[in-house]
Design an enzyme around this catalytic site. Structure first.
Site: not given
Ligand code: ADP
Length: 406
Positions: A7, A14, A95, A184, A213, A215-216, A245, A287, A334, A338, A388
């Protein structure tokens, strides 16, 4: 069969190497800040028993070509590399962000494909050019490996016209290809298939809403195996509230920002893409920090989370209507994997649609696929870790095998 997934961003590469005989990752890493004096590589060797060894090295990486060569050195390193020679790698899965309307599926890269990715640059001016650099570099470093492009947009090419057209002059679609594309795609496709595996039913017999859910963030309505709507649009700015965003806003907002606030197009772009979303609402885009602030009594963080989850809930309702009936809701990435509080807020009050979360299951921990809906919920609500890179490797393997059989 070993497949390397790549990527490439404007200043980063990456990578993840898979052994596709057992679908296990053998190494992963990232070259960062390419072209800057603080460039570095983080490399991880992953052993079959799950143990790993990591190395971070600050080395000057002048360009992507040099970065890729250094990655190869690490992959064949006697201690940190899982392979002996780069010729062990059969294929490279790239990608590629925007396939426009040209690409409906994963494709083996040749000159025509490169030309078509170039043609789609106006649709993704920030992403497709570095993706092309990655392809060019990989072709020169791995001349014998098959190069494959996996597009973020491809899974959504099944969206019907009524859902992808914007109600603007039709010529802007016909001549300039202005329409909803969605992104996505690899993640939505991956978790939809995992959900079907979990349900023990073919994907083509299920209706799902997949909620990515990270960052995007984006959602997809997946009807009988096909994406029929998604929240992102011509660009990834549309739809859900994201880290930085805005997601959906009144399309006239940029005129107000220009005419009344004196902002330039560049300022507006910057604000809606980089200073909005959670960050715009409460000052932080991570988050974990937003939830921590909310728990400490911060009102702006509380309202930011409400806006965030309300948007998801609204789209669940909209996609229920689009699908007609619903079997599964999937949370992933993320935040989706989580943040139980976000899942709870997004699904609260949806009993009328047959969606009911069990509090204990939702707040419980565990890895892998987890079912968080209550016993009496008509719709299954699942938490599914996305992967992914593995999906890109799988799609790469599939097209490679198809061509070998032809
Ligand atoms: P990307 O789109 O860069 O791949 P990710 O899928 O890693 O991003 O998601 C990143 C988001 O997930 C961030 O907002 C981060 O705060 C959130 N996140 C990761 N771990 C937790 C957690 N334990 N509780 C709440 N939010 C989390």
């Amino acid at each position: 069969m070993k497949i390397l997934v790549i990527n490439t961003g404007s200043s980063s590469i990456k990578y993840e190497l898979f052994d596709m005989d057992n679908h296990l990752a053998m190494a992963s890493g990232m070259a960062e800040k390419i072209g800057e004096d603080t460039s570095l590589i983080i490399h991880k060797r992953i052993l079959p028993n799950g143990e790993s060894a990591e190395k971070m090295e600050g080395v000057l990486i002048a360009d992507h070509h040099e970065g890729m060569k250094r990655i190869v050195d690490l992959l064949v390193d006697p201690e940190l590399g899982p392979i002996q020679d780069k010729s062990d790698i059969s294929a490279i899965g790239h990608r590629v962000v925007h396939g426009g309307e040209t690409f409906h599926s994963t494709t083996i890269i040749d000159e025509k494909v490169i030309a078509a990715i170039k043609e789609n640059i106006p649709l993704a001016p920030l992403h497709n050019p570095p993706n092309l650099v990655g392809i060019e570099v990989a072709r020169s470093v791995f001349p014998d490996a098959t190069q494959v492009a996996v597009f973020d947009t491809a899974f959504h090419q099944t969206i019907p016209m009524k859902a992808f057209l914007y109600a603007i002059p039709f010529d802007m679609y016909r001549k300039n290809r202005v329409r909803r594309y969605g992104f996505h795609g690899t993640s939505h496709a991956y978790v939809a298939q995992r959900a079907a595996d979990y349900m023990g039913q073919p994907l083509v017999e299920l209706n799902l809403i997949t909620i990515h859910l990270g960052n995007g963030a984006s959602m997809a309505a997946v009807k009988l195996g096909k994406s029929v709507d998604t929240t992102m649009g011509m660009t990834p700015l549309a739809g859900l509230v994201m880290g930085t965003r805005s997601g959906d806003v009144d399309p006239a907002l940029p005129f107000f920002m220009a005419n009344h606030l004196g902002m330039s197009l560049r300022d507006i772009d910057e604000i809606l893409n980089k200073d909005s979303g959670l960050k715009g609402l409460c000052g932080t885009n991570d988050m974990r920090d937003v939830i921590e602030k909310k728990n400490a009594g911060d009102d702006r963080a509380r309202i930011a989370l409400e806006v965030y989850a309300y948007r998801i809930k609204k789209y669940i309702g909209a996609y229920f209507a689009a699908l007609g009936s619903l079997d599964v809701v999937v949370f992933t990435a993320g935040i989706g994997e989580n943040a139980p509080y976000i899942r709870e807020l997004s699904c609260s009050g949806l009993n009328g649609l047959g969606i009911e979360i069990d509090e204990e299951r939702n707040y419980g921990t565990g890895s892998g696929i987890r079912e968080i809906s209550s016993q009496k919920s008509k719709v299954k609500v699942l938490v599914i870790p996305t992967d992914e890179e593995l999906e890109i490797a799988q799609e790469t393997k599939t097209v490679l095998q198809k061509t070998l059989m032809e």
